[in-house]
Write a protein that holds these residues in place. Structure first.
Motif, PDB file in Angstrom:
ATOM      1  N   GLN A 243      -5.061   5.177   1.368  1.00  0.00           N
ATOM      2  CA  GLN A 243      -4.097   4.174   0.924  1.00  0.00           C
ATOM      3  C   GLN A 243      -4.618   3.446  -0.303  1.00  0.00           C
ATOM      4  OE1 GLN A 243      -2.372   1.642   3.816  1.00  0.00           O
ATOM      5  NE2 GLN A 243      -1.088   3.319   4.491  1.00  0.00           N
ATOM      6  N   ARG A 244      -3.693   3.079  -1.172  1.00  0.00           N
ATOM      7  CA  ARG A 244      -4.059   2.386  -2.400  1.00  0.00           C
ATOM      8  C   ARG A 244      -2.936   1.439  -2.809  1.00  0.00           C
ATOM      9  NH1 ARG A 244      -3.040   7.423  -2.439  1.00  0.00           N
ATOM     10  NH2 ARG A 244      -1.424   8.333  -3.703  1.00  0.00           N
TER      11      ARG A 244
ATOM     12  N   MET B  60       0.833  -1.199   0.000  1.00  0.00           N
ATOM     13  CA  MET B  60       0.000   0.000   0.000  1.00  0.00           C
ATOM     14  C   MET B  60       0.872   1.256   0.000  1.00  0.00           C
ATOM     15  SD  MET B  60      -2.974  -1.394   0.052  1.00  0.00           S
ATOM     16  CE  MET B  60      -4.214  -0.279   0.594  1.00  0.00           C
TER      17      MET B  60
ATOM     18  N   SER C 271      -1.289   8.188   2.163  1.00  0.00           N
ATOM     19  CA  SER C 271      -1.533   8.477   3.569  1.00  0.00           C
ATOM     20  C   SER C 271      -2.532   7.466   4.134  1.00  0.00           C
ATOM     21  CB  SER C 271      -2.071   9.906   3.724  1.00  0.00           C
ATOM     22  OG  SER C 271      -3.319  10.022   3.082  1.00  0.00           O
ATOM     23  N   SER C 272      -2.653   7.437   5.425  1.00  0.00           N
ATOM     24  CA  SER C 272      -3.506   6.423   6.058  1.00  0.00           C
ATOM     25  C   SER C 272      -4.964   6.559   5.642  1.00  0.00           C
ATOM     26  CB  SER C 272      -3.385   6.509   7.579  1.00  0.00           C
ATOM     27  OG  SER C 272      -3.815   7.781   8.031  1.00  0.00           O
TER      28      SER C 272
END
Length: 85
Positions: A10-11, A3, A6-7
């Protein structure tokens, strides 16, 4: 571990999909079977979308009148009945 971002957003990186293979059927039987199984669901989605549009229009028409006092509840019930006929 695959991933990124940022939290909150996520991607998965596109490169992670490079090693995946997609099996494609040689006939249209899978598509035909999928259609047979799901066509009712897609019709229902369409009907619910139409119903949502009607209810949204009804809400947008009645709510301002109710909040302003222009329309009272007994009047609203009659108008809803008229609109649904």
């Amino acid at each position: 571990q695959h991933m990124v971002g940022s939290s909150g957003r996520q991607r998965v990186q596109n490169a992670c999909f490079d090693s995946f293979y997609l099996a494609l059927p040689k006939t249209g039987k899978v598509l035909k079977t999928f259609n047979e199984v799901t066509v009712g669901n897609f019709h229902k989605i369409s009907r619910l979308k139409d119903e949502t549009a009607v209810l949204t229009k009804l809400r947008d028409t009645l709510l301002p009148k109710l909040l302003s006092g222009e329309l009272r509840i007994p009047d609203a019930e009659k108008r809803v009945g008229d609109a649904l006929v």
